[in-house]
Design an enzyme around this catalytic site. Structure first.
Site, PDB file in Angstrom:
ATOM      1  N   CYS A 157       1.285 -10.686   2.597  1.00 31.25           N
ATOM      2  CA  CYS A 157       2.194 -11.698   3.133  1.00 31.25           C
ATOM      3  C   CYS A 157       2.535 -11.458   4.592  1.00 31.25           C
ATOM      4  O   CYS A 157       3.015 -12.348   5.282  1.00 31.25           O
ATOM      5  CB  CYS A 157       3.486 -11.737   2.319  1.00 31.25           C
ATOM      6  SG  CYS A 157       3.195 -12.005   0.573  1.00 31.25           S
TER       7      CYS A 157
ATOM      8  N   ASP B 137      -2.471 -12.543  -8.946  1.00 26.35           N
ATOM      9  CA  ASP B 137      -2.949 -13.857  -8.535  1.00 26.35           C
ATOM     10  C   ASP B 137      -4.103 -14.388  -9.393  1.00 26.35           C
ATOM     11  O   ASP B 137      -4.413 -15.578  -9.336  1.00 26.35           O
ATOM     12  CB  ASP B 137      -3.418 -13.821  -7.072  1.00 26.35           C
ATOM     13  CG  ASP B 137      -2.266 -13.708  -6.095  1.00 26.35           C
ATOM     14  OD1 ASP B 137      -1.101 -13.695  -6.538  1.00 26.35           O
ATOM     15  OD2 ASP B 137      -2.525 -13.629  -4.883  1.00 26.35           O
TER      16      ASP B 137
END
Lengths: 448, 448
Positions: free
Chosen positions: B42, B281
């Site tokens: 991120c 994910d």
């Protein structure tokens, strides 16, 4: 139906406005002893900080607007001195000394709270103030300007005292804080209050906790606060040691009183007389964690209670769940937030509290500007229930507490709260928000 | 017990570390195809923004630390190509081409997601990149530096595209954003997305939505993005149109797949083979509002799922409630936050949504620095349940969303949420927090 309201600030004017929206035909009379109505008391320190601003800037809605736009019979300068429950009338005197009597069908007591004057010799000297309403604010600003005050002593170290310390520092005054008992913000864990103390000291504010004041003396215009060996010179002294509910009217009328002398009301804001409501800083409320009565004078619950009274007067059946004791304030850059119970309060309320205290970061550790965030979190060993949290830090602390406030309203367990899908992006926190880190540790402690 | 993990980022390394803490004697093998493990994906845009920082700064914990301090058998450069469920082995090749086979008792698939390459002619040209992992980041930074890139085109307008737009602007590049369909952040009400668009334009970013790209062509080192009449010159093109779960191993092994091709797992993170878990994910999860499967690839749930897998492998019975779809990002000064469902999603999920959209302020109106805060809030007409909220604004928006995220986990009604004791002080909001103003209006709408 005639709805009479005693007191024209947050709770009173919220109730008046809401009643008008609910019922365009209702007769609504507000009796306010002063001249100011519907002002933002919480902004008084910030207004004092800025010599260019007028105290009138804090008026949210003028008396004239209430009268002309909303058709509310708002009577300022009307001090109510007596409630006749049998006759359903209130009586008092105007600022001009004229007696008046007003009959009611439903009455709301929204008389607020008064600042506590510490029982110290010298409190009546010129230059010694309390701070609660606009009139206090005006007097303080006028005095600061006229005397070109350079040194202030603030008695007390609660949130208003600290906000005033910041305000007067911003105006260039040297500020000393003093209180009788040791401990700055004693409801915080030392690891949380220490950064507050350090910031105050770094900003040049003297922090003198553990000094009972003996007296305040004047030598000409110069004031001196004497507490044993400690002597503090000041041009101005401000006492901000807390407030007390203004419940004398209710008490004299034989209505039940409760915690701290506040007026006892049920979840529908009814006093022990079903025709009389009380709301705002003068009334008690339920605490959603303990289920017991509490008295926490803050603005949101005053507004909310005012609305609920108006709805109930208009025939609805509104019951408020109560307060979580959520509070937040800023002193210089430091943000202090709390909701629910701390460890001592939890023990006092009969829980078996388990507490964790962690230090995390306000942003992802490698994101520029990340600052320490200190969290204490308390759960109940027997039930696993989340009981409260406290936080301090200089970056992105205040709003974090609301996640816990909502969890308390929902009666969540710590384990459930720890599964909250809280927001993550590097500018706003670590992947595990400080609250989740605290909750994860508390889950482990509760199992252990 | 041998616990084998495919993939060494958020979910995989969280699981490995947690399993080690749970069981000091367990044999834990991690097979990672690349060379980077446990890094903050991120933060890649923020790292790219700053030429002085190395991509290695984003490594949270080194491979060496996992090996030497935690006794985790971490094998980088090990690409798994096949899962033999009957034989309980995985097989593949090292970066050097050597075949390997590893037996497992319990297997975790944590293979993450891959960036979607748009099916456009020219995507393989030099200077055209996707951005998902550290290696992508390194290549982009090297290219920007070596070419002294001055103009960038970003394909996509999701949160990574917008974060990259900020990052490249910060580096001094002229940036254009382009996407085929009209609408910037179409999951926001126009009143909420408009301030985002205005800020992008004010910062000099070209916003070209509604332009399907036909091809990217190169003229020497100069790239040109062609979309009908629109031609955008660029030194560098970055495609950030989303990611797709890396589930091919699982699919080929006959495991059930789910939303968007993600690996189907139960609340205990087990796939359709009880010896095999999936997390992060590559895997799906439950949505706490709809109760249905969803696929939302974000960091917190990956970490949380990794922990839950480790706990379950170690004999505990952990079940995760699921995600609320909470997400937040920043683009320049603008904060965008969401949790739960928007109106269209709520309708799609079978609710009868009612939506309010309000504009409030980030601080008390008279407190310096108060900025607009835009809130949309959605409730269900039939049940009164709170379904979700979205917010934008440049001051104190991000953390506000968490109050709603917790309410969603608790399954609160809008009326109950509207009674939350949220924090108030003038620097942090109006007396009625923007969320409470929205909730109060939504309560009225739901009654009407």
């Amino acid at each position: 139906m005639r709805f009479v309201i005693i007191g024209g600030d947050a709770a009173g004017m919220s109730a008046a406005s809401r009643a008008r929206r609910n019922d365009p035909g209702m007769e609504i009379i507000v009796l306010e002893q002063g001249r100011d109505v519907s002002y933002s008391a919480c902004n008084i320190p910030y207004n004092i900080a800025d010599p260019r601003r007028e105290m009138e800037d804090l008026v949210v809605r003028s008396a004239r607007a209430f009268r002309e736009k909303q058709g509310i019979d708002l009577r300022t300068g009307h001090r109510v001195e007596h409630i006749d429950r049998a006759g359903k009338t209130v009586a008092g005197r105007t600022a001009g000394g004229e007696p008046f009597t007003v009959a009611y069908d439903r009455l709301l007591i929204a008389t607020g709270a008064d600042p506590i004057k510490p029982p110290i010799e010298g409190m009546d000297l010129s230059g010694v103030f309390v701070v609660k309403n606009l009139e206090h604010g005006r007097r303080i600003k006028t005095f600061l300007r006229d005397r070109q005050a350079k040194r202030a002593v603030i008695v007390g170290m609660g949130y208003i005292a600290l906000e005033m310390a910041e305000a007067l520092s911003e105006r260039g005054l040297a500020v000393d804080l003093i209180k009788p008992r040791a401990g700055l913000l004693p409801w915080l864990d030392p690891a949380l209050s220490q950064p507050v103390r350090e910031l105050l000291v770094a900003r040049g504010v003297g922090v003198h906790d553990g000094y009972p004041i003996e007296r305040i003396i004047a030598e000409g215009e110069q004031l001196r606060v004497i507490a044993g060996e400690l002597r503090l010179e000041a041009d101005v002294v401000i006492a901000a040691i807390g407030v007390t509910p203004n419940a004398s009217l209710a008490r004299e009328a034989g209505l039940d009183v409760s915690v701290g002398g506040s007026i006892a009301v049920d979840r529908g804001l009814r006093t022990s007389d079903s025709a009389i409501y009380a709301a705002g800083d003068c009334a008690d409320s339920y605490h959603i964690v303990t289920g017991e009565k509490t008295w926490i004078p803050l603005a949101l619950r005053a507004n909310r209670a005012g609305w609920a009274v108006a709805d109930n007067v208009c025939g609805q059946q509104v019951e408020l769940p109560g307060v979580a004791g959520t509070a937040v304030f800023k002193v210089f850059a430091m943000q202090v937030a709390r909701t629910g119970l701390n460890e001592a309060e939890a023990r006092g309320a009969g829980f078996d509290p388990v507490r964790v205290q962690i230090r995390s970061k306000s942003r992802a550790g490698i994101y520029p500007g990340a600052q320490p965030v200190y969290v204490s979190m308390v759960g109940d060993r027997a039930s696993g229930r989340l009981l409260g949290a406290q936080m301090t830090g200089i970056d992105q602390v205040a709003h974090r507490i609301n996640a816990v406030a909502v969890a308390l309203l929902a009666g969540m367990g710590v384990a459930e709260f720890s599964q909250s899908d809280l927001a993550y992006a590097p500018p706003f926190g670590p992947t595990w928000d400080p609250l989740l880190t605290a909750a994860n540790q508390l889950v482990k402690q509760l199992k252990g």
